[in-house]
Write an enzyme that holds these catalytic residues in place. Structure first.
Site, PDB file in Angstrom:
ATOM      1  N   LYS A 106      29.439  37.008  67.607  1.00 45.41           N
ATOM      2  CA  LYS A 106      28.399  38.045  66.901  1.00 45.41           C
ATOM      3  C   LYS A 106      28.044  39.141  67.964  1.00 45.41           C
ATOM      4  O   LYS A 106      28.010  38.675  69.089  1.00 45.41           O
ATOM      5  CB  LYS A 106      27.659  36.506  66.172  1.00 45.41           C
ATOM      6  CG  LYS A 106      26.379  37.465  65.435  1.00 45.41           C
ATOM      7  CD  LYS A 106      27.687  36.992  64.208  1.00 45.41           C
ATOM      8  CE  LYS A 106      27.194  38.262  62.810  1.00 45.41           C
ATOM      9  NZ  LYS A 106      28.075  37.197  61.326  1.00 45.41           N
ATOM     10  N   GLY A 218      19.319  39.245  47.458  1.00 45.33           N
ATOM     11  CA  GLY A 218      19.915  40.545  48.480  1.00 45.33           C
ATOM     12  C   GLY A 218      20.972  40.906  47.298  1.00 45.33           C
ATOM     13  O   GLY A 218      21.988  40.694  47.219  1.00 45.33           O
ATOM     14  N   TYR A 219      21.319  42.292  47.915  1.00 48.26           N
ATOM     15  CA  TYR A 219      22.134  43.472  47.159  1.00 48.26           C
ATOM     16  C   TYR A 219      22.643  43.952  47.692  1.00 48.26           C
ATOM     17  O   TYR A 219      23.356  44.819  47.508  1.00 48.26           O
ATOM     18  CB  TYR A 219      21.407  43.888  45.663  1.00 48.26           C
ATOM     19  CG  TYR A 219      22.132  44.185  44.130  1.00 48.26           C
ATOM     20  CD1 TYR A 219      22.321  42.856  44.157  1.00 48.26           C
ATOM     21  CD2 TYR A 219      23.003  44.967  44.168  1.00 48.26           C
ATOM     22  CE1 TYR A 219      23.183  42.924  43.025  1.00 48.26           C
ATOM     23  CE2 TYR A 219      23.552  45.378  43.150  1.00 48.26           C
ATOM     24  CZ  TYR A 219      23.683  43.984  42.490  1.00 48.26           C
ATOM     25  OH  TYR A 219      24.404  43.976  40.939  1.00 48.26           O
ATOM     26  N   GLY A 220      23.313  43.592  49.161  1.00 44.25           N
ATOM     27  CA  GLY A 220      24.567  44.315  49.997  1.00 44.25           C
ATOM     28  C   GLY A 220      25.523  43.459  49.312  1.00 44.25           C
ATOM     29  O   GLY A 220      26.387  43.510  48.049  1.00 44.25           O
ATOM     30  N   ALA A 222      27.735  40.892  50.362  1.00 42.47           N
ATOM     31  CA  ALA A 222      27.680  39.509  49.568  1.00 42.47           C
ATOM     32  C   ALA A 222      26.806  39.796  48.058  1.00 42.47           C
ATOM     33  O   ALA A 222      27.633  38.869  47.674  1.00 42.47           O
ATOM     34  CB  ALA A 222      27.037  38.564  50.748  1.00 42.47           C
ATOM     35  N   GLY A 223      26.116  39.858  48.662  1.00 40.49           N
ATOM     36  CA  GLY A 223      24.660  39.576  46.790  1.00 40.49           C
ATOM     37  C   GLY A 223      25.357  40.276  45.577  1.00 40.49           C
ATOM     38  O   GLY A 223      25.735  40.082  44.385  1.00 40.49           O
TER      39      GLY A 223
HETATM   40  P1  NAD Z   1      24.502  44.020  53.428  1.00 47.86           P
HETATM   41  O1  NAD Z   1      23.427  45.133  54.609  1.00 47.86           O
HETATM   42  O2  NAD Z   1      25.367  44.445  53.540  1.00 47.86           O
HETATM   43  O3  NAD Z   1      23.156  44.002  52.651  1.00 47.86           O
HETATM   44  C1  NAD Z   1      22.337  43.026  52.434  1.00 47.86           C
HETATM   45  C2  NAD Z   1      21.182  43.299  51.856  1.00 47.86           C
HETATM   46  O4  NAD Z   1      19.942  42.345  52.137  1.00 47.86           O
HETATM   47  C3  NAD Z   1      20.810  44.645  50.815  1.00 47.86           C
HETATM   48  O5  NAD Z   1      20.798  44.921  49.516  1.00 47.86           O
HETATM   49  C4  NAD Z   1      19.374  44.468  51.611  1.00 47.86           C
HETATM   50  O6  NAD Z   1      18.357  45.166  50.547  1.00 47.86           O
HETATM   51  C5  NAD Z   1      19.252  43.188  51.401  1.00 47.86           C
HETATM   52  N1  NAD Z   1      17.771  42.757  51.905  1.00 47.86           N
HETATM   53  C6  NAD Z   1      17.623  42.922  53.017  1.00 47.86           C
HETATM   54  N2  NAD Z   1      16.331  42.446  53.727  1.00 47.86           N
HETATM   55  C7  NAD Z   1      15.979  41.585  52.427  1.00 47.86           C
HETATM   56  C8  NAD Z   1      14.635  40.810  52.328  1.00 47.86           C
HETATM   57  N3  NAD Z   1      14.009  40.778  52.518  1.00 47.86           N
HETATM   58  N4  NAD Z   1      14.662  39.867  50.611  1.00 47.86           N
HETATM   59  C9  NAD Z   1      15.325  40.751  49.963  1.00 47.86           C
HETATM   60  N5  NAD Z   1      16.613  41.545  50.399  1.00 47.86           N
HETATM   61  C10 NAD Z   1      17.628  41.590  51.498  1.00 47.86           C
HETATM   62  O7  NAD Z   1      24.605  42.575  53.750  1.00 47.86           O
HETATM   63  P2  NAD Z   1      25.663  41.788  53.349  1.00 47.86           P
HETATM   64  O8  NAD Z   1      26.748  41.877  54.651  1.00 47.86           O
HETATM   65  O9  NAD Z   1      26.063  41.153  52.089  1.00 47.86           O
HETATM   66  O10 NAD Z   1      25.277  40.616  54.270  1.00 47.86           O
HETATM   67  C11 NAD Z   1      23.648  39.182  53.574  1.00 47.86           C
HETATM   68  C12 NAD Z   1      24.118  37.944  54.156  1.00 47.86           C
HETATM   69  O11 NAD Z   1      25.571  37.674  53.990  1.00 47.86           O
HETATM   70  C13 NAD Z   1      23.734  37.923  56.226  1.00 47.86           C
HETATM   71  O12 NAD Z   1      22.813  37.300  56.229  1.00 47.86           O
HETATM   72  C14 NAD Z   1      25.334  37.635  56.346  1.00 47.86           C
HETATM   73  O13 NAD Z   1      25.308  37.257  57.673  1.00 47.86           O
HETATM   74  C15 NAD Z   1      25.715  37.158  55.682  1.00 47.86           C
HETATM   75  N6  NAD Z   1      26.981  37.094  55.541  1.00 47.86           N
HETATM   76  C16 NAD Z   1      28.036  38.234  55.177  1.00 47.86           C
HETATM   77  C17 NAD Z   1      29.404  38.954  55.689  1.00 47.86           C
HETATM   78  C18 NAD Z   1      29.621  39.557  54.873  1.00 47.86           C
HETATM   79  O14 NAD Z   1      31.376  39.340  54.440  1.00 47.86           O
HETATM   80  N7  NAD Z   1      29.407  40.804  54.637  1.00 47.86           N
HETATM   81  C19 NAD Z   1      30.103  37.617  55.751  1.00 47.86           C
HETATM   82  C20 NAD Z   1      29.286  35.923  55.370  1.00 47.86           C
HETATM   83  C21 NAD Z   1      28.235  36.236  55.822  1.00 47.86           C
END
Ligand code: NAD
Length: 416
Positions: A106, A218-220, A222-223
């Protein structure tokens, strides 16, 4: 940070629980408690106002017994070396649970990308690769996106790496745009893979998912895909979603396209018309059938675990649940699909991307979906059966599957 909420202390505690059940050789356990290697880097970046700002970053290669290491790069103001260590450990278990021939790594940079211009982000990303470039590579360690890093950032990084090498090596980084060797199906792979595990969980629990209520924290990447695909693939009714600014709730369901358009326009899901504003804490405790923690670590703790009402908690985020909370959820019958199983779809399609880059031959979307489904379904049932046969929670079950696989590789190589 207290030890109870330090992600690396949590990762080590989770491993210890599995080591006890497996009666793991003490040397194997000690090897698996620590990263094999870590690099700390200092990055001078000229900001748009002409002033040089110095950033700090990390790359941790946790264990490569099963193959080159793999893991995302996170940009976050609260990034710490212990967060990166924990995430690299979880990557090790994640690659093992879906049985792909990779180890775990990581990376991260302490920065606030929300306050940086596109040019500043590009210079920071290139500076990171100039330092970390010496330890990554298709056969060594392959980064990918994570929180607040995007396909564009991966493209700058792949380009900087090509300058260092003197030729294109697209497989060095995954999560790239399609035009630069990205894979079909990578963008939504994490959520899609998680939904396949929710589908399988519903089968073993005998639960109907059609019309079942769900909440997404979380609305990134994954969400937001959990919302749209949850509706499309499983016919879930997503009633609440949130981001770092807060959450929204409508028991009649939220339209994914309309919510995404609102977030695109305003920067947050908050303020979406026709929904009530709720806090992130309230979202977690809603009386829904499926909860998707899809933001950051340590959101379900001993303090709120007793109030979680969801039947299934599908952990798209890494490390959302503390060990004390795990015990409470298990006792209360909440079926947890643990993070490194639930969110393994991302790394699985990243691995597919590496394979396609190696052959320079690209698969269609249907092939990616089918192969992802096969991997996630097999991993889910391996974990579920392990947890049932040892009478442990699913997280320990997942550790038992993964740790045994990594330990076997270390033994075969003669490390221990
Ligand atoms: P991202 O940057 O696309 O989105 C993150 C989201 O979380 C944003 O909408 C942000 O506003 C929100 N957020 C941040 N702090 C917050 C809080 N305190 N309360 C509520 N929401 C909050 O990130 P992502 O890629 O969607 O990753 C989200 C999680 O999924 C992380 O734990 C990441 O490690 C995990 N993950 C992601 C992937 C991937 O392929 N993207 C793969 C495995 C795991």
């Amino acid at each position: 940070m207290s030890d109870r909420l330090n992600p690396f202390a949590i990762a080590q505690a989770q491993l210890a629980e599995a080591a006890k059940v497996l009666e793991l050789d003490p040397a194997v356990h000690e090897m698996l408690r620590w990263p094999l290697r870590e690099l700390h880097v200092t990055l001078p970046v000229r900001m748009d106002d002409g002033i040089v700002k110095v950033f700090h970053g990390f790359r941790v290669q946790y264990n490569d017994a099963r193959g080159p290491t793999k893991g995302g790069i996170r940009y976050h103001p609260d990034e710490t070396i212990d967060t990166v260590r924990a995430l690299s450990a979880w990557m090790t278990w994640k690659c093992a649970v879906v049985d792909i021939p990779l180890g775990g790594a990581k990376g991260g940079i302490i920065c606030n990308p929300k306050e940086m211009s596109e040019g500043e982000l590009e210079r920071l990303s290139r500076a990171y690769i100039r330092q970390v470039g010496r330890i990554i590579g298709l056969e060594k360690d392959v980064p990918a996106p994570d929180v607040y890093t995007t396909p564009q950032i991966m493209a700058w990084m792949a380009d900087e790496y090509a300058f260092l090498k003197g030729y294109n090596e697209f497989g060095v980084i995954t999560g790239k745009p399609l035009e630069l060797g990205g894979s079909q199906g990578r963008a939504d792979a994490t959520a899609r893979g998680g939904l396949y595990t929710v589908r399988e969980a519903a089968k073993v629990l005998g639960t109907e998912l059609k019309g079942a209520t769900a909440a997404v924290q979380g609305y990134g990447n994954a969400g937001s895909f959990a919302h749209s695909l949850g509706q499309e693939l499983l016919e879930l009714k997503v009633v609440a979603v949130s981001d770092s600014k807060g959450g929204i709730l409508n028991w009649d369901g939220l339209d994914p396209e309309a919510v995404a358009a609102h977030k695109q326009k305003t920067g947050s899901v908050v303020g979406f018309a026709g929904a009530k504003k709720i806090s992130n804490a309230e979202l977690l405790e809603l009386d829904v059938q499926v909860l998707f923690p899809a933001a950051l670590e340590n959101v379900i703790t001993s303090e709120n675990a007793g109030r979680i009402k969801a039947k299934i908690s599908a952990e798209l985020a890494n490390g959302p649940t503390t060990p004390e909370a795990d015990q409470i959820l298990y006792k209360n019958g909440v079926y947890v699909i643990p993070d490194f199983l639930c969110n393994a779809g991302g790394v699985t399609v990243s691995y597919f991307e590496m394979c396609q880059n190696a052959y320079d031959y690209y698969w269609d979307l249907e092939t990616v979906h089918q192969r992802l489904d096969r991997k996630m379904t097999a991993a889910f049932h391996a974990v579920h059966e392990m947890a049932q046969s040892y009478k442990v929670n699913n997280r320990v079950g997942a550790y038992l599957v993964s740790v045994a696989r990594v330990a076997k590789a270390m033994k075969l190589r003669g490390w221990v």
